[in-house]
Design an enzyme around this catalytic site. Structure first.
Site, PDB file in Angstrom:
ATOM      1  N   ALA A   1       0.844  -1.197   0.000  1.00 33.88           N
ATOM      2  CA  ALA A   1       0.000   0.000   0.000  1.00 33.88           C
ATOM      3  C   ALA A   1       0.881   1.250   0.000  1.00 33.88           C
ATOM      4  O   ALA A   1       0.600   2.229  -0.695  1.00 33.88           O
ATOM      5  CB  ALA A   1      -0.915  -0.005   1.213  1.00 33.88           C
ATOM      6  N   TYR A   2       1.950   1.194   0.777  1.00 39.08           N
ATOM      7  CA  TYR A   2       2.860   2.332   0.867  1.00 39.08           C
ATOM      8  C   TYR A   2       3.555   2.574  -0.476  1.00 39.08           C
ATOM      9  O   TYR A   2       3.517   3.670  -1.037  1.00 39.08           O
ATOM     10  CB  TYR A   2       3.896   2.049   1.972  1.00 39.08           C
ATOM     11  CG  TYR A   2       4.882   3.175   2.206  1.00 39.08           C
ATOM     12  CD1 TYR A   2       4.443   4.430   2.635  1.00 39.08           C
ATOM     13  CD2 TYR A   2       6.257   2.981   2.024  1.00 39.08           C
ATOM     14  CE1 TYR A   2       5.344   5.459   2.870  1.00 39.08           C
ATOM     15  CE2 TYR A   2       7.165   4.007   2.259  1.00 39.08           C
ATOM     16  CZ  TYR A   2       6.709   5.239   2.681  1.00 39.08           C
ATOM     17  OH  TYR A   2       7.599   6.243   2.904  1.00 39.08           O
ATOM     18  N   SER A   3       4.168   1.507  -1.008  1.00 40.80           N
ATOM     19  CA  SER A   3       4.952   1.659  -2.241  1.00 40.80           C
ATOM     20  C   SER A   3       4.080   2.085  -3.423  1.00 40.80           C
ATOM     21  O   SER A   3       4.457   2.961  -4.201  1.00 40.80           O
ATOM     22  CB  SER A   3       5.673   0.357  -2.576  1.00 40.80           C
ATOM     23  OG  SER A   3       6.475  -0.034  -1.484  1.00 40.80           O
TER      24      SER A   3
ATOM     25  N   LYS B   1       2.872   5.783  -2.880  1.00 40.57           N
ATOM     26  CA  LYS B   1       3.975   6.735  -3.046  1.00 40.57           C
ATOM     27  C   LYS B   1       4.412   6.793  -4.518  1.00 40.57           C
ATOM     28  O   LYS B   1       4.843   7.847  -4.995  1.00 40.57           O
ATOM     29  CB  LYS B   1       5.168   6.356  -2.157  1.00 40.57           C
ATOM     30  CG  LYS B   1       4.907   6.491  -0.661  1.00 40.57           C
ATOM     31  CD  LYS B   1       4.649   7.925  -0.203  1.00 40.57           C
ATOM     32  CE  LYS B   1       5.916   8.699   0.097  1.00 40.57           C
ATOM     33  NZ  LYS B   1       5.610  10.056   0.648  1.00 40.57           N
TER      34      LYS B   1
END
Ligand code: ZN
Length: 686
Positions: free
Chosen positions: A575-577, A580
């Site tokens: 989710a982060y990668s 971002k």
């Protein structure tokens, strides 16, 4: 007008302490002096460097403020040497300054006031000089001769306008010598001098003479309508602020064509009463009340003609026309008065008046804009009082020129310290209350920027803004609540930002979160939350920035805080990668779309910045430690060992890279990605 002298407070003070006490009483009253204006002195016997008693004058130094003055701000001069000058016929400012420098008891003390000779030539222990609004109001009426006679009779001598310096000092000294019974000297278009055998006597006379002027003006104004309200111009606050916020970036761009300016919007009741009056259009264009007014607000403000306050497009057009006309008028005025002795200064207005809307003042920083605005409040107060008594008149066009292009003042400008890299700039940082965002806000402020600190943690943001302003100066930072996922909150922060500073030069889009979890275990909610903050949040803020910067027409710099995960994603960081990566792609498209408007868009990719970070929650640390098969305590060292330089990456390291991309040193760089990860070969941009 109140006499503030307290016998109890003055008791047991020595002469120097009484001078400080008297000076601060004068300085504390904004209707007498503001922002460094006015000065005071005493004549005493002092010890010189040989240990011998010598007759001396202690006078306010140039550049200090009566309100907060301390003994160290008063240089002392050998009076006998100074008094020798009374026999001269003339003296240039330069000669006078050089001569006075030789008279100082302590050569290291500050330079004495430009009005030092005037103090010296009045043969009394204590001398007080102010620029009292009430006195200026009487001298600035067309009927001043009669009015001053009526108010003061033989009590005060009146001296016509001459720019401060030797000639004025000698004239005043001579006038008082010839009329020793007067209590004060009134300087036309300038202010008042009084004196006495004690600091109290000089102060009492000062307050007394100013009160006489004040009472007279009040009496004359009774029953008169000085400012007639134009009903069509009166708006409710919300509508007024909407117009002001919408026009501010355009205005900032227009007045920043030679030097970038910070704006200050003001709709205090006295400003609105003035700009909404039928008389203001003509009265605002008469000219400056005094030399001090001229130095801060130029010869006149821009008066913007408006017809339909509902029509923003038309208002913008009138603002543009107003500025062009102002520049033409200013250039014409300069040409008519110059001897070619000094090139033309910035021809843009320092004060902009718009009927219905209010006033903007401009300056190199928020403090300078505040000073110009404050001075104009006093201009309005002087105009109101003169109109009650008679008809407002001002310095002549030539006198105003001689003040704005006064070599002494121009020389002062050259003494100012060089401006910092981001001076005059306004930067907005999201997620600025902690960690990387905080370090960036502090770094940009240290380089001279005004910083809009935004965060979902409003207390943290406010504390940081306060800290920055305490350290770097008045209103150098302001905090606004901003949840980057809320369209309304983002819009509201931009509205407030436009009212506070007038525009924006730098965005650092930093707010972010780092949820963890393998994709097959991730809830839709967590996935969505990552996208909301790490992708949509950047979009919502950037959309407002682009609209503002295009309107402003001054280019701009956008810096996005990405992550090394964009190029080198990690397990359990889906989710982060992914979110971002969306942010970084957004940044690149912004660079493509806005290059032609002079806007640069770049990305920094930090890795593993732990210090003060809210991103690195306890849970995240535990999870990452587990993923790498180590303990939480070993985590920082683990990240250090995996980079090429074997270094710990700090928030300050990231701030340094952001500063470079935000400022002019990277003027030819856009669409770039700068790693701040101490070297990770998998995350090399390519
Ligand atoms: Zn003065």
């Amino acid at each position: 007008m109140q006499n503030g002298w307290s016998e109890a407070e003055a008791a047991n003070k020595d002469e120097m302490e009484l001078l400080v006490y008297q000076s601060r009483l004068i300085g504390a009253d904004a209707s007498l002096v503001i922002w460094g204006g006015g000065n005071t002195s005493i004549k005493t016997v002092s010890r010189d460097f040989r240990g011998q008693d010598t007759s001396a004058m202690t006078v306010k130094g140039s550049g200090s403020d009566l309100k907060t003055i301390e003994p160290k701000h008063f240089p002392s001069l050998r009076l006998d040497d100074v008094l020798l000058l009374f026999d001269r016929d003339s003296m240039s400012d330069d000669e006078m300054v050089a001569y006075l420098a030789q008279c100082m008891l302590d050569p290291k003390s500050p330079r004495p006031s430009i009005e030092t000779l005037l103090h010296a030539f009045l043969p009394y222990h204590s001398v007080v000089h102010s620029h009292a609004d009430a006195i200026v109001a009487l001298t600035n009426t067309q009927e001043a001769d009669d009015v001053l006679k009526e108010v003061y009779g033989e009590r005060a001598a009146v001296v016509e306008y001459i720019r401060p310096g030797f000639t004025l000092s000698k004239l005043v000294g001579q006038r008082v010598k010839d009329n020793p019974s007067v209590d004060g000297v009134i300087l036309v278009n300038h202010g008042l001098f009084t004196w006495g055998d004690s600091t109290k006597e000089a102060y009492d006379k000062h307050i007394d003479l100013v009160s006489q002027a004040d009472e007279y003006a009040r009496h004359k104004a009774k029953g008169k309508t000085v400012f007639t309200v134009v009903r069509d111009r009166v708006m409710e606050e919300g509508q007024r602020h909407r117009i002001a916020a919408a026009l501010a970036p355009l205005l900032r761009g227009l007045v920043s064509q030679q030097q970038t300016m910070v704006l200050r919007y003001d709709d205090e009741p006295d400003v609105l009463e003035f700009v909404n009056s039928r008389e203001a259009g003509a009265l605002s264009q008469v000219g400056p009340a005094t030399p001090d007014h001229t130095l801060q607000t130029k010869i006149k403000p821009l008066w913007v003609e408006t017809e339909d306050l509902e029509n923003l497009t038309r208002l913008a057009e009138q603002l543009r026309q107003g500025i062009s006309r102002y520049v033409l008028d200013y250039s014409g005025w300069y040409q008519a008065n110059t001897d070619g002795d000094h090139p033309m200064l910035d021809p843009y207005p320092r004060v902009i008046l718009m009927p219905g809307v209010g006033m903007w003042s401009t300056g190199k920083d928020a403090r300078a804009a505040l000073i110009a605005g404050d001075i104009y409040h006093h201009t309005i107060s002087v105009i109101r009082a003169t109109q009650g008594v008679g008809h407002y008149t001002s310095l002549t066009s030539k006198d105003a020129y001689d003040v704005e292009y006064w070599p002494m003042e121009l020389y002062k400008l050259t003494l100012a310290p060089p401006e910092r890299e981001l001076s005059r700039r306004i930067a907005l940082v999201t997620g600025a209350a902690h960690g990387i965002g905080k370090a960036i806000a502090e770094r940009l402020a240290a380089e001279g920027a005004h910083v809009v600190v935004t965060d979902i943690d409003s207390e943290g943001a406010m504390a940081l803004a306060q800290e920055i302003s305490d350290k770097h100066g008045y209103a150098r930072a302001t905090a606004f609540d901003m949840d980057v996922t809320s369209q309304e909150q983002v819009a509201s922060a931009f509205h407030k930002l436009c009212l506070t500073y007038g525009g924006l030069d730098i965005l650092v889009s930093n707010a972010g979160i780092a949820p963890v979890g393998a994709i097959h275990e991730l809830s839709l909610q967590d996935w969505q939350r990552a996208l909301d903050i790490n992708a949509t949040g950047h979009f919502l803020v950037a959309r407002e920035v682009v609209k503002l910067m295009r309107e402003q027409g001054m280019g701009g710099s956008l810096v996005f805080v990405g992550t090394k995960n964009v190029l080198s994603p990690g397990k359990d960081f889906g989710a982060y990668s992914a979110s971002k990566a969306a942010e970084v792609q957004l940044a690149r498209v912004l660079a493509i779309e806005n290059g032609e408007y002079g806007m640069r868009v770049n990305v920094v990719n930090p890795d593993a910045v732990f210090e003060g970070s809210n991103l690195w929650s306890k849970e995240l640390k535990e999870q990452r430690a587990q993923a790498h098969g180590i303990t939480v305590d070993e985590l920082e060292d683990f990240y250090r060992q995996r980079n090429l330089l074997k270094e710990r990456v700090t928030a300050e390291d990231v701030a340094e890279a952001v500063l470079f991309l935000a400022g002019p040193r990277s003027a030819k760089t856009t669409g770039a990605m700068l790693p701040v990860d101490a070297g990770l070969k998998d995350a090399f941009p390519r």
